[in-house]
Design a protein around this motif. Sequence first.
Motif, mmCIF file in Angstrom:
data_model
loop_
_atom_site.group_PDB
_atom_site.id
_atom_site.type_symbol
_atom_site.label_atom_id
_atom_site.label_comp_id
_atom_site.label_asym_id
_atom_site.label_seq_id
_atom_site.Cartn_x
_atom_site.Cartn_y
_atom_site.Cartn_z
ATOM 1 N N ASP A 1 0.800 -1.227 0.000
ATOM 2 C CA ASP A 1 0.000 0.000 0.000
ATOM 3 C C ASP A 1 0.831 1.274 0.000
ATOM 4 O O ASP A 1 0.325 2.356 0.275
ATOM 5 C CB ASP A 1 -1.011 0.016 1.142
ATOM 6 C CG ASP A 1 -0.381 -0.026 2.508
ATOM 7 O OD1 ASP A 1 0.861 0.055 2.595
ATOM 8 O OD2 ASP A 1 -1.122 -0.118 3.504
ATOM 9 N N ASP A 2 2.128 1.151 -0.327
ATOM 10 C CA ASP A 2 2.918 2.350 -0.604
ATOM 11 C C ASP A 2 2.991 2.608 -2.105
ATOM 12 O O ASP A 2 3.750 3.458 -2.564
ATOM 13 C CB ASP A 2 4.330 2.231 -0.015
ATOM 14 C CG ASP A 2 5.126 1.064 -0.597
ATOM 15 O OD1 ASP A 2 4.599 0.348 -1.486
ATOM 16 O OD2 ASP A 2 6.272 0.858 -0.164
ATOM 17 N N GLY A 3 2.188 1.849 -2.880
ATOM 18 C CA GLY A 3 2.118 2.049 -4.322
ATOM 19 C C GLY A 3 3.183 1.307 -5.102
ATOM 20 O O GLY A 3 3.297 1.480 -6.314
ATOM 21 N N ARG A 4 3.954 0.459 -4.401
ATOM 22 C CA ARG A 4 5.037 -0.260 -5.063
ATOM 23 C C ARG A 4 4.846 -1.765 -4.933
ATOM 24 O O ARG A 4 4.007 -2.249 -4.179
ATOM 25 C CB ARG A 4 6.381 0.145 -4.450
ATOM 26 C CG ARG A 4 6.688 1.635 -4.579
ATOM 27 C CD ARG A 4 8.080 1.979 -4.057
ATOM 28 N NE ARG A 4 8.173 1.843 -2.608
ATOM 29 C CZ ARG A 4 9.275 2.093 -1.902
ATOM 30 N NH1 ARG A 4 10.376 2.489 -2.528
ATOM 31 N NH2 ARG A 4 9.281 1.971 -0.590
ATOM 32 N N TYR A 5 5.670 -2.505 -5.686
ATOM 33 C CA TYR A 5 5.768 -3.952 -5.541
ATOM 34 C C TYR A 5 7.057 -4.251 -4.776
ATOM 35 O O TYR A 5 8.095 -3.644 -5.032
ATOM 36 C CB TYR A 5 5.810 -4.644 -6.908
ATOM 37 C CG TYR A 5 4.517 -4.550 -7.685
ATOM 38 C CD1 TYR A 5 3.566 -5.563 -7.604
ATOM 39 C CD2 TYR A 5 4.244 -3.460 -8.508
ATOM 40 C CE1 TYR A 5 2.366 -5.489 -8.318
ATOM 41 C CE2 TYR A 5 3.048 -3.373 -9.220
ATOM 42 C CZ TYR A 5 2.124 -4.389 -9.120
ATOM 43 O OH TYR A 5 0.946 -4.317 -9.818
#
Length: 447
Positions: free
Chosen positions: A406-410
């Motif tokens: 949920d920080d927008g990354r993988y």
Amino acid sequence: MSPVSNSFAASSPATETDQAIRAIISDKQHEIAPGCIVGTFKDGSAQKMIPQGYADIENRQPIDGDTQFYAASISKQFTALAAATLIAQGKLALDDDVRRYLPELPAYRAPVTVGMLMHHTSGIRDSLGLLRLAGMNDVGRASKEQALHLLFQQQGTDFAPGTAYRYSNGGYLLLAEIVERVSGLPFAEYARRAVFEPIGMKGAYFIDNNLRPGTFAHGYLPVGEGFAVRDTFPRFSGSGGLMLSMNDLARYEYDIDRGHKVWTPRIAKIMLTPGRYADGSLIDDGNGLSYGGGLHLGEKGGQYVVMHTGSAEALKHAYTRLPDQHLAFAILCNRGDWTASAKLRDVITASGVRYPGFPATMPTGTFYSEQLESRYRLAPEGDGLRVEMSSDLTARPTVQHFTPQDDGRYHDGSMSITPTDDPARILVGRGGIEGIALIRRDKDVTE
């Protein structure tokens, strides 16, 4: 509107989504085990209610829509809601000095307000932490009077009131006590009259020393080959104390989205306005959100989100609302070895909804970095990515598996992949190295 009944799951044919959700909350190692119930909501109506496991293992009582769970910190939004009804009536104000209602408190270096209690900026110490420091490891044995006494004994706050955010069960215990003194009714009784009864939450109640008769989910921890009961939760209310079923939560969701008997526009503004520090700046809860009326709220990855978790020793819950989409998701679990927030994340994803903050796009194809002289092949793998990396430094390609966060990354644990607005460009990072660009090379995709 009729909230979903216990017969919903049994009478509705199981879909692939139902099966996926049930797999998330199933124990594959034990035939008889505690478990969870999942509720999904759209436009204030329950879409799915999927139970799995037992509320009472000894008596083989399965979890269902009417099973009551000790809600732990999910309770805080209902304590705040009770306070909000008094604020809406003009009987209480967020900027009131709490010593107006609680003269037993010392005069601290700066006044503590009702809003500071609600928003965790008061510096009031954690009541459960104080009980444990006083030697009471099982806080389920503590009374409200004992917890309040320890709070009233504190001659200082953890920081100057209004200058920082620190989650405090003590603040919410005091907020419930203020509701009691302002309303002239026991807190549990006021909550029943002002919140639960108008909404139609027939089974919900705040504990006032004792549990009521009825089916409630014992908390369990794994011990040996089985499970042991751990009902070690406090028998007083404010920071926790709510007994809640998923059917009760369905009625609550309806009132938020459509009914508005309690959740009126005025109440919604009180509950959903993020708190601020004394200098006027917005509260930061440390996880990218702010805090309102017993709820973490704000924007994650372009989505407005309202959420909270609840945790006792052997009961774990999570609740997420996506107001802009009129969607909500909840999970109530009676086993302490599971992480409810992670399971709810998987439930939301299995429902075909992007989890708040998750990457909006999934980069696929072949990318190349001139700085690293390396090639990366990205392919979908469930809701994550399978990444094959190769360069002159390696004899054969290295394969790693990335999951969305949920920080927008993988992430794969040590390495991150960040999508950008340009589908032909992504960023990679590892070990403190961030932002190395990878450029898509379409001609390599079929190599």
